[in-house]
Design an enzyme around this catalytic site. Structure first.
Site: not given
Length: 607
Positions: A2, A27, A74, A98-99, A479, A483, A486, A502, A602
């Protein structure tokens, strides 16, 4: 996560609040709102979805007032809708947060029994209702806030305004970052300095447990015990000009194309190209005496640390563990005396990574932060902070922060190897030369964008994608898969190539693209063998390699992307670029929100 903005201004502040929130869009958020004092009364405008919805609401229902707070939310507690959007308010008080308030259920039950009426499903509203309860008992705003803060458990950054007090803004911090901005007869509040950059460059940061009484010409800061304290006011170099998209369609692709510049800027802090030597900024302990390295990070930063494990163990011959920050301290790890703990975080505010830092400090480790924000909490609390020079990264999916992290980690590996006596001057010169050539080689990779765009069109219809790599290519495969997940919402997984047989090989068919990270290093032949296994089972391979590697396997691949022939030491930095561009163009083909992917934030400032 947030974002918070607060202003005590000289004129109407609604537009400035919205602009501050716009600078915090990176964010991640799913609703937004602002509240101001109008004629001494609290008035709010809130909207579900993007900031444009709030702006449209303000066009039809303008909001006056020279004191206000704003928020991008968020969702954690409660679905993303207007009712759950911040600010939360009663007739006496409005709050942005925020939190997470961990004991909100207990507090809510207590307040409901006392007659307080709740309107939302959020944990945040308990803060407004708790302060309101104390105000109703006749307490002044400062007294009511202090009483409420003593009851809150969890992580929070708070901005609070009060009906009838048009010169008062109160802020509080516990775990989540919060910055104060100083103007001429004006004061500002923000989740980070970037939100305040157009308003002021004079910034101070609240420490954990601090709360501040903010008036137009003054700030009083108190610690968790109610003792008055001073917090350093400093000048920030952030500028309002830094967040434009320029000629690019999205921040993500702009930041991908900034990488030659920011990698060069980061190298310039360490590398002397004339002598081909590398010097880290002052480290207040002996790297040569480090007995073990523990790298702690989350997400993309964790993969950067995973590359560094290969580098440090191979060059410096020091044992390295790479830990996911959210799991690290809960298993109470045993840490070696004389060990070094490295904490990697783009924002420098990642809650899990910060908690791990404090654990390591309490257990006698040397601590080194690798961050992109000099003023961040992780930087301030570490023994030494090494900075990437990526500049503000607005796109939620990290790109330039990742590659600049790799550059600094490469510098750490070389410096530790030299300090341990495991590297002579000739080898250092060779690796420094390879690093010095990275910006130009990254530019060469970026010239392959058209080819990657074409390949993206063939990948976009897939439901599943597999990435493969060996050695330092394995974290790049991880990575790349992250990406793609996301920004395109395609299910993707990264595997060490040798693990293919495997289990994952069962997934191979002609509907599953296989992205292979394969520079011509000492592991090339083994990865090439894995490619043959994939092709034999109908897999459609996209092969990322240099000319030598492609010439040997081109006929087996559905598509190839040629990268420059480089020293294997720097290959992971270069091979990060095509997986970023591929993810971006697949997302464009699918029409997703590239810069603000669904459900993502973010900066993750709660656990």
């Amino acid at each position: 996560m947030c974002g918070i903005v607060g202003i005590i201004g000289k004129g109407d502040v609604a537009s400035s609040l919205v602009e501050g929130l716009r600078r915090l869009e990176y964010r991640g958020y799913d609703s937004a709102g602002i509240a101001t004092l109008v004629g001494g009364h609290i008035d709010r405008r809130r909207a579900e979805g993007k900031l444009v919805n709030l702006e449209n609401l303000l066009k039809t229902k303008p909001l006056a007032g020279h004191l206000g707070i704003g928020h991008t939310r968020w969702a954690t507690h409660g679905v993303p809708n207007e009712c759950n959007a911040h600010p939360h308010a009663t007739a006496r008080v409005a709050v942005v947060h925020n939190g997470i308030i961990e004991n909100y259920s207990e507090l809510k039950a207590e307040l409901v029994a006392a007659g307080q009426v709740f309107e939302s499903d959020t944990d945040t509203e308990v803060v407004a209702q708790l302060i309101d309860f104390h105000l109703a008992q006749g307490k002044l705003p400062e007294e009511a806030t202090a009483a409420a803060l003593k009851r809150l458990h969890g992580a929070f950054a708070l901005g609070i305004i009060f009906a009838g007090h048009d010169d008062l803004l109160i802020a509080a911090r516990e775990g989540s970052p919060l910055a104060l901005g100083y103007g001429d007869g004006e004061m500002f509040l923000g989740s980070d300095a970037l939100a305040l950059a157009p308003l002021t460059q004079k910034i101070s940061y609240l420490a954990d447990g601090d709360w501040a009484v903010i008036r137009p010409d003054s700030v009083q800061v108190f610690d968790r015990d109610g003792k008055a304290v001073e917090r350093e006011v400093r000048l920030t170099q952030l500028s309002g000009a830094l967040i434009g998209k320029g000629q690019h369609r999205h921040f993500m692709v702009k930041e991908i194309f900034e990488q030659p510049q920011v990698i060069g800027d980061t190298l310039n802090t360490m590398l002397n190209p004339a002598t081909r030597t590398l010097t880290l900024p002052a480290v207040p302990f002996d790297l040569g005496a480090v007995s073990k390295v523990t790298i702690v990070a989350c997400g993309t930063s964790f993969y950067a640390g995973s590359v560094a494990r290969y580098w440090i163990e191979k060059l410096a011959r020091v044992a390295v563990e790479v830990e996911i920050a959210s799991e690290f301290r809960y298993r109470e790890p045993v840490l070696s005396p004389g060990g070094l703990a490295i904490f990697i975080s783009q924002s420098g505010e990642t809650a899990d990574t910060l908690a791990a830092l404090r654990y390591c400090k309490a257990h006698g480790q040397h601590t080194l932060a690798l961050v992109n924000v000099a003023e961040s909490t992780i930087a301030r609390e570490s023994e030494v902070a090494l900075l990437t020079q990526a500049g503000p990264e607005i796109g939620v999916a990290s790109t330039k922060a990742f590659t600049t992290q790799l550059v600094v980690l490469a510098g750490i590996a070389v410096s530790m190897a030299r300090a341990k006596g495991k590297m002579d001057a000739a080898e250092e010169a060779r690796l420094c030369q390879a690093l010095a050539e990275v910006p130009a080689n990254v530019s060469a990779v970026l010239r392959q964008e058209h080819r990657l765009r074409e390949i993206a069109e063939t990948i976009a219809p897939a439901r599943d994608v597999i990435y493969l790599g060996r050695g330092t290519g394995y974290p790049i495969a991880l990575e790349g898969a992250l990406k793609l997940k996301e920004v395109s919402y395609i299910h993707a997984e990264g595997y060490a190539s040798g693990e293919l047989k495997h289990g994952p090989i069962a997934l191979i068919d002609d509907h599953v693209p296989i992205i292979v990270v394969c520079p011509t290093d000492e592991l090339y032949e083994k990865t090439a063998s894995n490619v043959q296994e994939v092709v034999a089972r109908g897999g459609k391979v996209v092969f990322l390699s240099d000319k030598q590697g492609i010439d040997r396997l081109a006929t087996k691949a559905l598509a190839t992307v040629e990268l420059p022939q480089v020293d294997p030491f720097v290959a992971p930095i270069l091979y990060a670029i095509p997986v970023q561009l591929l993810a971006y163009h697949v997302a464009i083909a699918k029409g997703t929100d590239v810069d603000q992917p669904r459900n993502l934030a973010k900066s993750v400032t709660v656990e």
